[in-house]
Design a protein around this motif. Structure first.
Motif, PDB file in Angstrom:
ATOM      1  N   GLY A 114       0.822  -1.211   0.000  1.00  0.00           N
ATOM      2  CA  GLY A 114       0.000   0.000   0.000  1.00  0.00           C
ATOM      3  C   GLY A 114       0.852   1.254   0.000  1.00  0.00           C
ATOM      4  O   GLY A 114       0.577   2.210  -0.729  1.00  0.00           O
ATOM      5  N   VAL A 115       1.909   1.265   0.825  1.00  0.00           N
ATOM      6  CA  VAL A 115       2.737   2.464   0.971  1.00  0.00           C
ATOM      7  C   VAL A 115       3.537   2.730  -0.306  1.00  0.00           C
ATOM      8  O   VAL A 115       3.481   3.838  -0.865  1.00  0.00           O
ATOM      9  CB  VAL A 115       3.680   2.314   2.189  1.00  0.00           C
ATOM     10  N   ILE A 116       4.270   1.725  -0.793  1.00  0.00           N
ATOM     11  CA  ILE A 116       5.087   1.964  -1.983  1.00  0.00           C
ATOM     12  C   ILE A 116       4.182   2.113  -3.198  1.00  0.00           C
ATOM     13  O   ILE A 116       4.517   2.798  -4.168  1.00  0.00           O
ATOM     14  CB  ILE A 116       6.152   0.857  -2.173  1.00  0.00           C
ATOM     15  N   GLY A 117       2.982   1.498  -3.125  1.00  0.00           N
ATOM     16  CA  GLY A 117       2.010   1.635  -4.210  1.00  0.00           C
ATOM     17  C   GLY A 117       1.588   3.086  -4.418  1.00  0.00           C
ATOM     18  O   GLY A 117       1.310   3.493  -5.549  1.00  0.00           O
ATOM     19  N   CYS A 118       1.544   3.884  -3.346  1.00  0.00           N
ATOM     20  CA  CYS A 118       1.199   5.308  -3.481  1.00  0.00           C
ATOM     21  C   CYS A 118       2.171   5.988  -4.440  1.00  0.00           C
ATOM     22  O   CYS A 118       1.764   6.765  -5.305  1.00  0.00           O
ATOM     23  CB  CYS A 118       1.260   6.015  -2.127  1.00  0.00           C
ATOM     24  N   PHE A 119       3.464   5.705  -4.258  1.00  0.00           N
ATOM     25  CA  PHE A 119       4.456   6.322  -5.143  1.00  0.00           C
ATOM     26  C   PHE A 119       4.310   5.790  -6.565  1.00  0.00           C
ATOM     27  O   PHE A 119       4.482   6.532  -7.532  1.00  0.00           O
ATOM     28  CB  PHE A 119       5.870   6.068  -4.617  1.00  0.00           C
ATOM     29  N   ALA A 120       3.988   4.489  -6.673  1.00  0.00           N
ATOM     30  CA  ALA A 120       3.786   3.919  -8.005  1.00  0.00           C
ATOM     31  C   ALA A 120       2.642   4.642  -8.713  1.00  0.00           C
ATOM     32  O   ALA A 120       2.744   4.998  -9.892  1.00  0.00           O
ATOM     33  CB  ALA A 120       3.497   2.423  -7.905  1.00  0.00           C
ATOM     34  N   VAL A 121       1.556   4.895  -7.975  1.00  0.00           N
ATOM     35  CA  VAL A 121       0.417   5.578  -8.578  1.00  0.00           C
ATOM     36  C   VAL A 121       0.778   7.019  -8.915  1.00  0.00           C
ATOM     37  O   VAL A 121       0.473   7.522 -10.002  1.00  0.00           O
ATOM     38  CB  VAL A 121      -0.803   5.529  -7.627  1.00  0.00           C
ATOM     39  N   LEU A 122       1.472   7.696  -8.006  1.00  0.00           N
ATOM     40  CA  LEU A 122       1.824   9.102  -8.238  1.00  0.00           C
ATOM     41  C   LEU A 122       2.795   9.244  -9.408  1.00  0.00           C
ATOM     42  O   LEU A 122       2.766  10.251 -10.114  1.00  0.00           O
ATOM     43  CB  LEU A 122       2.441   9.708  -6.975  1.00  0.00           C
ATOM     44  N   ARG A 123       3.658   8.273  -9.612  1.00  0.00           N
ATOM     45  CA  ARG A 123       4.587   8.294 -10.744  1.00  0.00           C
ATOM     46  C   ARG A 123       3.960   7.658 -11.980  1.00  0.00           C
ATOM     47  O   ARG A 123       4.648   7.380 -12.947  1.00  0.00           O
ATOM     48  CB  ARG A 123       5.901   7.570 -10.407  1.00  0.00           C
ATOM     49  N   ARG A 124       2.665   7.379 -11.920  1.00  0.00           N
ATOM     50  CA  ARG A 124       1.909   6.760 -13.018  1.00  0.00           C
ATOM     51  C   ARG A 124       2.508   5.444 -13.465  1.00  0.00           C
ATOM     52  O   ARG A 124       2.736   5.202 -14.654  1.00  0.00           O
ATOM     53  CB  ARG A 124       1.828   7.735 -14.202  1.00  0.00           C
ATOM     54  N   ARG A 125       2.772   4.597 -12.485  1.00  0.00           N
ATOM     55  CA  ARG A 125       3.365   3.306 -12.807  1.00  0.00           C
ATOM     56  C   ARG A 125       2.464   2.163 -12.395  1.00  0.00           C
ATOM     57  O   ARG A 125       2.920   1.038 -12.223  1.00  0.00           O
ATOM     58  CB  ARG A 125       4.705   3.160 -12.066  1.00  0.00           C
TER      59      ARG A 125
END
Lengths: 255, 296
Positions: B24-35
């Motif tokens: 969930g936590v690292i997924g936030c960055f994945a979503v914000l970086r459109r990944r």
């Protein structure tokens, strides 16, 4: 003698073998408010990005205060184009301004009360202190630009590079930004501004860099921003130039 | 049905809770970086590597399987990047190609493994939908340890991740190694995905990466709150999902986890204050306030 503030020597930049900047030589010795003008595709943004090390040089060298740019990171402030970031990003205006302090904080250290105080001061300088806690997506275009300027101020730099800070802002913001730039210049800073509106060049800038892949001219606005140089910068589009010349004179009379 | 948890089940729940939090936590960055889609492609592309690791070693050693999974997952995103760079294929098409080709190859390899002596007992097909039952202690420790390490790195490098995720150009001007920091975020995403494969499966894992962050976005517009909320949502999804499969033995773990996460997402979508659908509909029915006189 002090080293020049900015010394660009023989710089060429290309994207996919197509030259965007060709053999640029440019030296700025004194603190100046510098406007960079030229038609679309003239390499204005690329010049700033090349200086900042964001695009690779094909050849040439760039020094700031006598040293390569990567040794002068603390001295440099940067205002990128507003469209370069996602304004839906979950951060507050204060968070964005605090990013300006990250460079001197270094690895893993968080901004504390001192940095937050500085960030609030920077927001006050651009006149949006009351928006500190807002999410950045709620800002208008002009307010976004002010937030970016405040972030650059928080870098406490000596030399600033701004990519079209006047683009798409309202008249009040334009005046506020112009006043802020003058203030910075009077404080002994040097500011490079990519600029589109030729009418306001003589009003805002005391030095002008005229660019069209090659460097056409660089010097004090009074003597450099001439019809001849404009023609050579903008090519054969004379009709446009006549109207611009007229507009410049009109603006000078009213200013 | 049984409700009491033995020691092993409790350990598994602890493992998936941390796994959910890390994803969930690292997924936030994945979503914000459109990944988000890249993450999905990576999870799918992990399958052939996982199978190859088994075919080569002929034993079900989780570190080796996950190592193979990581390698082929990374190869998958490498292929996506290559297709984008050297052909005229756009990113979404490249992701579609890699996702299906790698899954296809993985499925073929799975049937090859079935025909190997002892292959049918390997139970590798549990990696498709995920399965927590029968996990051994060492495997759970490995997953728990890597999930914890991921969380620690995010907490430590929060400032750097935030800066690079928001404005990598500005970060570079300040002298940060933005590529390396971005790569680190990517690597943590790989870790979170790969350690999630045994429990959530290659088909579902990306959802555990994306849904918590997407659900959390309804509750906050501050990054640190987003990470905390997304971590909790991932944790709840992991624990509830795994618990459901302990109680209802027939359900694979991946779908149970994802359905739990989806339920939280739908709840957030509807009922979150201000950003939720109901709150927004409510706001639209309020009378207009006159605008302030001072307008910057």
């Amino acid at each position: 003698m002090n080293p020049p503030i900015l010394d660009i020597h023989d710089v060429t930049v290309a994207y996919q073998r197509k030259p965007v900047l060709w053999d640029i030589d440019l030296t700025i010795d004194e603190p100046r408010l510098v406007g960079i003008v030229g038609p679309n595709g003239a390499g204005k943004s690329t010049l700033i990005k090349a200086i900042l090390g964001l695009v690779p040089l094909v050849s040439g060298s760039i020094e700031i205060f006598g040293k390569p740019v990567h040794q002068q990171r603390r001295q440099i402030g940067y205002v990128p184009q507003r469209e370069s970031v996602d304004w839906d990003f979950p951060v507050s205006v204060l968070d964005v301004v605090l990013m300006g302090t990250y460079g001197r904080l270094g690895w893993f250290r968080r901004p504390g009360a001192k940095e937050k105080g500085e960030a609030h001061e920077c927001l006050a300088q651009v006149g949006i202190e009351d928006l500190a806690r807002q999410q950045i997506g709620q800002l208008s275009g002009g307010q976004q630009q002010r937030a970016f300027l405040a972030r650059a101020l928080a870098q406490q730099a000596d030399i600033y590079f701004m990519d079209e800070p006047f683009a798409g802002v309202d008249a009040a913001t334009e005046r506020a930004i112009a006043a802020l730039l003058r203030q910075l210049r009077d404080d002994g800073k040097t500011i490079f501004v990519v600029h589109h509106d030729l009418r306001t060049v003589p009003i805002y800038f005391d030095h002008v860099v005229m660019l069209n892949v090659r460097l056409i001219a660089s010097g004090p606005t009074d003597t450099t921003f001439t019809d001849d140089h404009l023609r050579r910068t903008y090519g054969g589009r004379l009709a446009i130039l006549e109207t611009i010349g007229q507009a410049v004179r009109d603006q000078e009379r009213t200013a | 049905m049984r409700f009491g948890l033995d020691y092993n089940a409790a350990l598994v729940l602890q493992g998936v809770s941390l796994l959910g939090a890390a994803a969930g936590v690292i997924g936030c960055f994945a979503v914000l970086r459109r990944r988000a889609l890249t993450g999905d492609a990576l999870a799918h592309a992990a399958l052939p590597g996982l199978c190859l690791a088994f075919i080569i070693l002929r034993e079900k050693s989780l570190p080796a399987l996950l190592g193979g999974a990581a390698l082929s997952g990374i190869l998958g995103i490498g292929v996506i990047a290559g297709l984008r760079r050297w052909t005229r294929i756009k990113e979404d098409a490249a992701i579609g190609i890699v996702l299906s080709v790698f899954t296809g190859v993985g499925t073929v390899l799975l049937s090859v493994i079935q025909s190997l002596p002892g292959g049918s007992r390997a139970g590798l097909d549990s990696f498709i939908f995920g399965k927590t039952a029968g996990m051994i202690q060492e495997d759970v420790h490995l997953i728990t340890g890597l999930a914890l390490a991921t969380l620690v790195v995010v907490v430590l490098a929060f400032k750097e991740f935030k800066l690079v995720a928001f404005d990598p150009g500005f970060a570079r001007v300040q002298g940060w190694p933005a590529f390396a920091i971005d790569f680190a975020m990517m690597l943590l995403m790989v870790v979170a995905i790969v350690i999630g494969l045994p429990a959530a499966g290659v088909l579902m894992m990306a959802a555990l990466l994306v849904i918590p962050g997407a659900a959390a976005r309804f509750w906050t517009d501050r990054l640190h709150v987003l990470l905390i909320v997304a971590g909790f949502i991932g944790m709840i999804a992991g624990v509830v999902g795994a618990w459901l499969t302990i109680v209802f033995v027939k359900v694979p773990t991946g779908p149970a986890i994802i359905l739990t996460a989806s339920a939280i997402f739908v709840f957030s979508l509807l009922f979150a204050p201000r950003r939720g659908l109901i709150a927004r509909r409510w706001q639209q029915r309020q009378p207009l306030q006159p605008p302030p006189f001072e307008n910057l």
